[in-house]
Structures are given as structure tokens and as C-alpha cells.
Design a protein around this motif. Structure first.
Motif, PDB file in Angstrom:
ATOM      1  N   VAL A   1      61.488  -8.160  59.289  1.00 21.12           N
ATOM      2  CA  VAL A   1      61.268  -6.889  58.592  1.00 21.12           C
ATOM      3  C   VAL A   1      60.582  -7.201  57.268  1.00 21.12           C
ATOM      4  O   VAL A   1      61.133  -7.920  56.426  1.00 21.12           O
ATOM      5  N   VAL A   2      59.369  -6.687  57.115  1.00 20.50           N
ATOM      6  CA  VAL A   2      58.565  -6.960  55.924  1.00 20.50           C
ATOM      7  C   VAL A   2      58.957  -5.951  54.837  1.00 20.50           C
ATOM      8  O   VAL A   2      58.514  -4.806  54.834  1.00 20.50           O
ATOM      9  N   LYS A   3      59.780  -6.383  53.892  1.00 24.64           N
ATOM     10  CA  LYS A   3      60.226  -5.500  52.803  1.00 24.64           C
ATOM     11  C   LYS A   3      59.333  -5.715  51.582  1.00 24.64           C
ATOM     12  O   LYS A   3      59.736  -6.315  50.576  1.00 24.64           O
ATOM     13  N   ASP A   4      58.117  -5.185  51.692  1.00 24.84           N
ATOM     14  CA  ASP A   4      57.165  -5.282  50.594  1.00 24.84           C
ATOM     15  C   ASP A   4      57.158  -3.962  49.819  1.00 24.84           C
ATOM     16  O   ASP A   4      58.068  -3.137  49.949  1.00 24.84           O
TER      17      ASP A   4
ATOM     18  N   THR B   1      65.435 -10.332  60.562  1.00 18.17           N
ATOM     19  CA  THR B   1      65.146 -11.409  59.609  1.00 18.17           C
ATOM     20  C   THR B   1      64.272 -10.812  58.515  1.00 18.17           C
ATOM     21  O   THR B   1      63.182 -10.308  58.795  1.00 18.17           O
ATOM     22  N   THR B   2      64.732 -10.849  57.270  1.00 18.47           N
ATOM     23  CA  THR B   2      64.017 -10.214  56.162  1.00 18.47           C
ATOM     24  C   THR B   2      62.972 -11.163  55.573  1.00 18.47           C
ATOM     25  O   THR B   2      63.264 -12.333  55.298  1.00 18.47           O
ATOM     26  N   VAL B   3      61.738 -10.655  55.392  1.00 14.65           N
ATOM     27  CA  VAL B   3      60.648 -11.395  54.737  1.00 14.65           C
ATOM     28  C   VAL B   3      60.028 -10.480  53.696  1.00 14.65           C
ATOM     29  O   VAL B   3      60.277  -9.265  53.674  1.00 14.65           O
TER      30      VAL B   3
ATOM     31  N   ASN C   1      55.200  -1.306  50.131  1.00 17.05           N
ATOM     32  CA  ASN C   1      55.133  -0.140  51.024  1.00 17.05           C
ATOM     33  C   ASN C   1      56.497   0.183  51.619  1.00 17.05           C
ATOM     34  O   ASN C   1      56.876   1.348  51.769  1.00 17.05           O
ATOM     35  N   TRP C   2      57.228  -0.850  52.006  1.00 14.38           N
ATOM     36  CA  TRP C   2      58.544  -0.647  52.605  1.00 14.38           C
ATOM     37  C   TRP C   2      59.499   0.006  51.611  1.00 14.38           C
ATOM     38  O   TRP C   2      60.240   0.914  51.957  1.00 14.38           O
ATOM     39  N   LYS C   3      59.449  -0.460  50.361  1.00 14.16           N
ATOM     40  CA  LYS C   3      60.362   0.074  49.360  1.00 14.16           C
ATOM     41  C   LYS C   3      60.043   1.530  49.022  1.00 14.16           C
ATOM     42  O   LYS C   3      60.923   2.287  48.613  1.00 14.16           O
ATOM     43  N   ARG C   4      58.779   1.918  49.202  1.00 13.24           N
ATOM     44  CA  ARG C   4      58.413   3.309  48.944  1.00 13.24           C
ATOM     45  C   ARG C   4      58.737   4.236  50.113  1.00 13.24           C
ATOM     46  O   ARG C   4      58.642   5.448  49.983  1.00 13.24           O
ATOM     47  N   THR C   5      59.082   3.659  51.257  1.00 14.54           N
ATOM     48  CA  THR C   5      59.369   4.454  52.459  1.00 14.54           C
ATOM     49  C   THR C   5      60.852   4.774  52.503  1.00 14.54           C
ATOM     50  O   THR C   5      61.689   3.925  52.824  1.00 14.54           O
ATOM     51  N   ALA C   6      61.179   6.009  52.137  1.00 13.83           N
ATOM     52  CA  ALA C   6      62.587   6.417  52.089  1.00 13.83           C
ATOM     53  C   ALA C   6      63.187   6.413  53.490  1.00 13.83           C
ATOM     54  O   ALA C   6      62.612   6.951  54.433  1.00 13.83           O
ATOM     55  N   GLY C   7      64.343   5.809  53.630  1.00 11.41           N
ATOM     56  CA  GLY C   7      65.061   5.811  54.898  1.00 11.41           C
ATOM     57  C   GLY C   7      64.668   4.713  55.849  1.00 11.41           C
ATOM     58  O   GLY C   7      65.288   4.584  56.910  1.00 11.41           O
ATOM     59  N   ALA C   8      63.664   3.892  55.524  1.00  7.57           N
ATOM     60  CA  ALA C   8      63.242   2.837  56.451  1.00  7.57           C
ATOM     61  C   ALA C   8      64.343   1.810  56.651  1.00  7.57           C
ATOM     62  O   ALA C   8      64.586   1.337  57.771  1.00  7.57           O
ATOM     63  N   GLY C   9      65.007   1.454  55.542  1.00  6.00           N
ATOM     64  CA  GLY C   9      66.075   0.466  55.657  1.00  6.00           C
ATOM     65  C   GLY C   9      67.212   0.952  56.532  1.00  6.00           C
ATOM     66  O   GLY C   9      67.751   0.207  57.358  1.00  6.00           O
ATOM     67  N   ALA C  10      67.611   2.221  56.357  1.00  7.13           N
ATOM     68  CA  ALA C  10      68.680   2.782  57.178  1.00  7.13           C
ATOM     69  C   ALA C  10      68.275   2.843  58.651  1.00  7.13           C
ATOM     70  O   ALA C  10      69.081   2.596  59.547  1.00  7.13           O
ATOM     71  N   PHE C  11      67.009   3.155  58.886  1.00  8.51           N
ATOM     72  CA  PHE C  11      66.519   3.222  60.261  1.00  8.51           C
ATOM     73  C   PHE C  11      66.578   1.853  60.932  1.00  8.51           C
ATOM     74  O   PHE C  11      67.049   1.713  62.065  1.00  8.51           O
ATOM     75  N   VAL C  12      66.123   0.821  60.223  1.00  6.98           N
ATOM     76  CA  VAL C  12      66.129  -0.521  60.796  1.00  6.98           C
ATOM     77  C   VAL C  12      67.554  -1.015  61.002  1.00  6.98           C
ATOM     78  O   VAL C  12      67.861  -1.680  62.000  1.00  6.98           O
ATOM     79  N   ASP C  13      68.451  -0.688  60.068  1.00  6.83           N
ATOM     80  CA  ASP C  13      69.855  -1.051  60.262  1.00  6.83           C
ATOM     81  C   ASP C  13      70.428  -0.384  61.500  1.00  6.83           C
ATOM     82  O   ASP C  13      71.251  -0.961  62.219  1.00  6.83           O
TER      83      ASP C  13
ATOM     84  N   TYR D   1      57.317  -8.425  64.175  1.00  5.73           N
ATOM     85  CA  TYR D   1      57.781  -7.932  62.876  1.00  5.73           C
ATOM     86  C   TYR D   1      57.515  -6.443  62.753  1.00  5.73           C
ATOM     87  O   TYR D   1      56.673  -5.864  63.448  1.00  5.73           O
ATOM     88  N   LEU D   2      58.286  -5.817  61.845  1.00  6.73           N
ATOM     89  CA  LEU D   2      58.148  -4.410  61.513  1.00  6.73           C
ATOM     90  C   LEU D   2      57.706  -4.301  60.061  1.00  6.73           C
ATOM     91  O   LEU D   2      58.232  -5.006  59.188  1.00  6.73           O
ATOM     92  N   ASN D   3      56.760  -3.409  59.793  1.00  9.83           N
ATOM     93  CA  ASN D   3      56.314  -3.167  58.424  1.00  9.83           C
ATOM     94  C   ASN D   3      55.933  -1.702  58.270  1.00  9.83           C
ATOM     95  O   ASN D   3      55.806  -0.971  59.264  1.00  9.83           O
ATOM     96  N   ALA D   4      55.771  -1.276  57.024  1.00  5.05           N
ATOM     97  CA  ALA D   4      55.372   0.094  56.721  1.00  5.05           C
ATOM     98  C   ALA D   4      53.980   0.080  56.122  1.00  5.05           C
ATOM     99  O   ALA D   4      53.637  -0.809  55.326  1.00  5.05           O
TER     100      ALA D   4
END
Length: 415
Positions: A53-56, A101-103, A58-70, A121-124
């Protein structure tokens, strides 16, 4: 009559060929089915894929992405799940789809793929849409023979597409109606629409594509049990055996002799089928949908029909016992072809007959016995099972009537 019952029972138990074909053969064939087909169903189960999971930015600006991946990982919503455009989408899954796996960058994710540490991998992107990228090896496996990977990718793709559609609709709605953001009802509706992926079943239990082969095997074993009734009737005929001569001059009437022989044959046939059913259920793990008592009733009805058909064949005049036994084997093998016993081609043929010539399936005893157990496993109610039982009992009545007519017309000039 009781003595005749015991004599026929002992004769059946001493028949090595009958014991082989009705007990040993079904167990051996069921064991072969279990060895050949046992892993096929497991090959289509959903198994988690290792994903980065690419937490860059863009990812941090995407509300709810973390909850969705969890949710995809089968976890509780993570701490970075925020309220907002995806407040209603942080619903969990009953089935885990990924191992996370967080990157911090896509370059690092690609290095993990090159090292075979992850399968993708998943990214936003800049617009907040989630994207899934798979390694070439994983994509190649999905298009070849690995059913687990194919099913998991399909489920994962569907969940991500649902998330992106919900995201787009939510953003558009908030742009057109900004006041909706303050409505709890609106967020609940978004959560209901974003139920992700859940497993449902339209049948009594989860379908098992291999179970039909075991049911067809029970159908063949049922027809092979005709040999018990054939022997009981043949050895009561004076022109076919010395035992038949003695029984003809015995004080016990023919009807009572045949009834005792039929009951003894029914008991042996039912016991043989119960042994095969128990091995298939508990030895091979083929489920009956929690309806084991109904399966025992099915064995009783099926074995009754088998003995009725055996009585009719045994009543055929002038045919020696060996020819009648060969005839029962031929009938069992041929009718089992149309019930789907001999592989995928036979299954397709059985389905084609059921759809385009249902009358032929209706008069096929092997198919109807197969349907007995199919009805028990898959249908929510017992109505189809009861209809199949009635059909088999009607067959039994016809077979017994024809057998009685044949036996009644038999006369002997001398003994």
C-alpha cells in the motif's frame, strides 16, 4: 415366511460378487473421486494476496482510503480513517482479500514486486481514485490455472471499483448539495451502497461441484443392488434352480415366499447403500446440508425402487440367473452414463437431457436417485425431495406390477 427371510438374507450375505459391487466398489470409486477431485473445490476459494500500500501524499489526501484497505485486510478501521467523503465506506469484509505491506512510494512498491516480496500494490491518484497494479507473474498465473488467484483478483477488483464509484458519486453529490455533508442519513445511505463484497448463497448450503459425482455413484450402486432381488426371485422359480423346485412344492405360498425374499433383499440393498453413503459423507467429507435423516430416508426409497426393478427383471421367464445378473449390470452402467457418472462429458449430457428432454430424465432411475441427494443438499425446502420420492415410488409400483404379472403367468408342466 420368517425362515425364508433368513435363508434369503444369508444367501445375499454370502454372495461375494454382490458384496464387492455394492460395498467395496462404491468405497473404492469414492476414494478415487476424493483423490482426483478433492482439491478442485479448494482451488476456487478466496485466499489473501500480499499487496503493498503506497501511503504517499495522494494517499493521505484520500479520505477513507486507509479504512477501506483495512477492511480489505479484514482489520478494524485504522486510525487514519477520517470522516468525510468516505465515512460510510469503512465497512469491513467477512473475507480477507489482502495482506498489507506499507511503503512510501510507488518506486519502493515496484522494488518489492521485483524482489517477489509482494504480488502487487495499491495507490491513489491525484483525483482520489484507488488503483491496483499486479506483478507480471501474478497476472500470468491468474490467466492460466491458479483458480485461487483468479477468484481473489476478481473480488478485489470488484471491491476497488465499487469504492471508486461510491467516491465519484459522493463527491458529485456534495458538490451539487453541500448541505448533505451535515446529514447523518446521507452518510448512512453511502455506507449501505458501499457494502463492498460479501458472500451469499442461493441454495441450502454452499454449492459443491464435485458432489454430483458422488450422487451419481450412489445412483449406480442403487441399481447394482437389483442383483439381490433378482437372485431372490430367480431362486424361487422351479424351472431355473433346484431350490426353486423345492420352494414350489413347499407348503408356504408363493406370495409369502416372494415377499420374504423382497424384504430380505431390501434390507441388504439399504444396508449396502447406507455404508456407501456413510463413507461418502464422513470419509470423503461430502456434505448433506445437515439433512442426514432425510438422506437415510432417501436410501430407503432408492433401495425399495431398486428391489422392485430387480423383482421385475428376476421374473422374466426362461432367462438363467447369470444372464439376468449381466442384464442388471448393463442397465446400471448405461443409465449411469445419463446421470453424469463418467466425467464432465456425462454431466453435460445429463444436464442437456434434463433441459431438453425432461421426460427421459424423469424415467431414468439412476438420475432420479441422483436427484434425491441433490434435492437434499441444495433446495431450501423438502418439496423437490418429496416429488422425487413420489416419482421413485411410482416407478416401484410399476415394476412390482409388471413382475407380479410375469410371475403369475408362469406354469410348469412338470418339476
Amino acid at each position: 415366511m420368517w425362515t425364508t427371510f433368513l435363508v434369503v438374507l444369508k444367501m445375499n450375505l454370502r454372495s461375494r460378487s454382490a458384496l464387492f459391487w455394492l460395498i467395496v466398489f462404491p468405497i473404492v470409486l469414492a476414494t478415487m473421486f476424493n483423490g482426483v477431485f478433492g482439491q478442485i473445490t479448494e482451488g476456487y476459494d478466496i485466499k489473501p494476496m500480499s499487496m503493498a500500500v503506497v501511503k504517499d501524499a495522494n494517499w493521505k489526501r484520500t479520505a477513507g482510503a486507509g479504512a477501506f484497505v483495512d477492511a480489505l485486510a479484514g482489520k478494524e478501521p485504522s486510525s487514519d480513517a477520517t470522516t468525510g467523503a468516505h465515512e460510510g465506506t469503512a465497512t469491513g469484509l467477512d473475507q480477507q482479500l489482502i495482506d498489507i505491506t506499507t511503503v512510501t512510494s510507488t518506486a519502493e512498491a515496484r522494488r518489492r514486486i521485483a524482489d517477489d516480496a509482494v504480488q502487487g500494490y495499491l495507490n491513489a491518484d491525484g483525483s482520489g481514485r484507488l488503483r491496483m497494479t499486479l506483478s507480471s507473474d501474478t497476472a500470468g498465473t491468474a490467466t492460466s490455472s491458479d483458480g485461487n488467484v483468479t477468484v481473489t483478483i476478481a473480488a478485489l477488483h470488484g471491491a476497488i471499483e465499487l469504492y471508486n464509484r461510491t467516491d465519484a458519486i459522493t463527491r458529485e453529490t456534495l458538490e451539487d448539495h453541500p448541505t448533505a455533508a451535515a446529514s447523518a442519513r446521507f452518510w448512512r445511505s453511502v455506507g449501505d451502497a458501499a457494502g463492498l463484497t460479501r458472500e451469499v448463497t442461493l441454495t441450502n448450503v454452499k454449492p459443491d461441484p464435485i458432489a454430483r459425482y458422488y450422487y451419481a455413484l450412489l445412483g449406480m450402486s442403487c441399481l447394482m443392488a437389483m442383483s439381490y432381488a433378482v437372485a431372490a426371485v430367480t431362486f424361487a422359480q422351479a424351472n431355473l434352480s433346484a431350490l426353486g423346485i423345492r420352494r414350489t412344492v413347499a407348503p408356504l405360498g408363493r406370495v409369502r415366499q416372494l415377499l420374504a425374499g423382497f424384504l430380505a433383499s431390501w434390507l441388504c440393498a439399504g444396508t449396502s447403500l447406507l455404508i456407501a453413503l456413510a463413507y461418502i459423507r464422513y470419509g470423503c467429507g461430502v456434505l448433506l446440508g445437515g439433512r442426514e435423516p432425510a438422506a437415510v430416508l432417501a436410501v430407503g426409497v432408492a433401495s425399495f425402487m431398486s428391489c422392485a426393478l430387480g423383482t421385475m427383471i428376476g421374473a422374466i421367464p426362461r432367462l438363467p440367473h447369470g444372464v439376468k445378473i449381466g442384464l442388471t449390470s448393463a442397465i446400471s452402467c448405461v443409465l449411469s452414463l445419463f446421470s453424469g457418472l463418467y466425467g464432465s462429458f456425462a454431466m453435460e449430457l445429463s444436464d442437456w437431457i434434463t433441459r431438453h428432454a425432461p421426460v427421459l430424465a424423469l424415467v431414468n432411475p439412476a438420475q432420479q436417485v441422483t436427484n434425491l441427494f441433490y434435492d437434499i443438499l441444495y433446495y431450501d425446502g423438502y418439496r423437490p425431495f418429496a416429488a422425487t420420492c413420489v416419482n421413485l415410488l411410482v416407478m416401484s409400483a410399476v415394476f412390482l406390477a409388471v413382475g407380479a404379472i410375469l410371475l403369475r403367468r408362469q406354469r410348469y408342466e412338470h418339476l
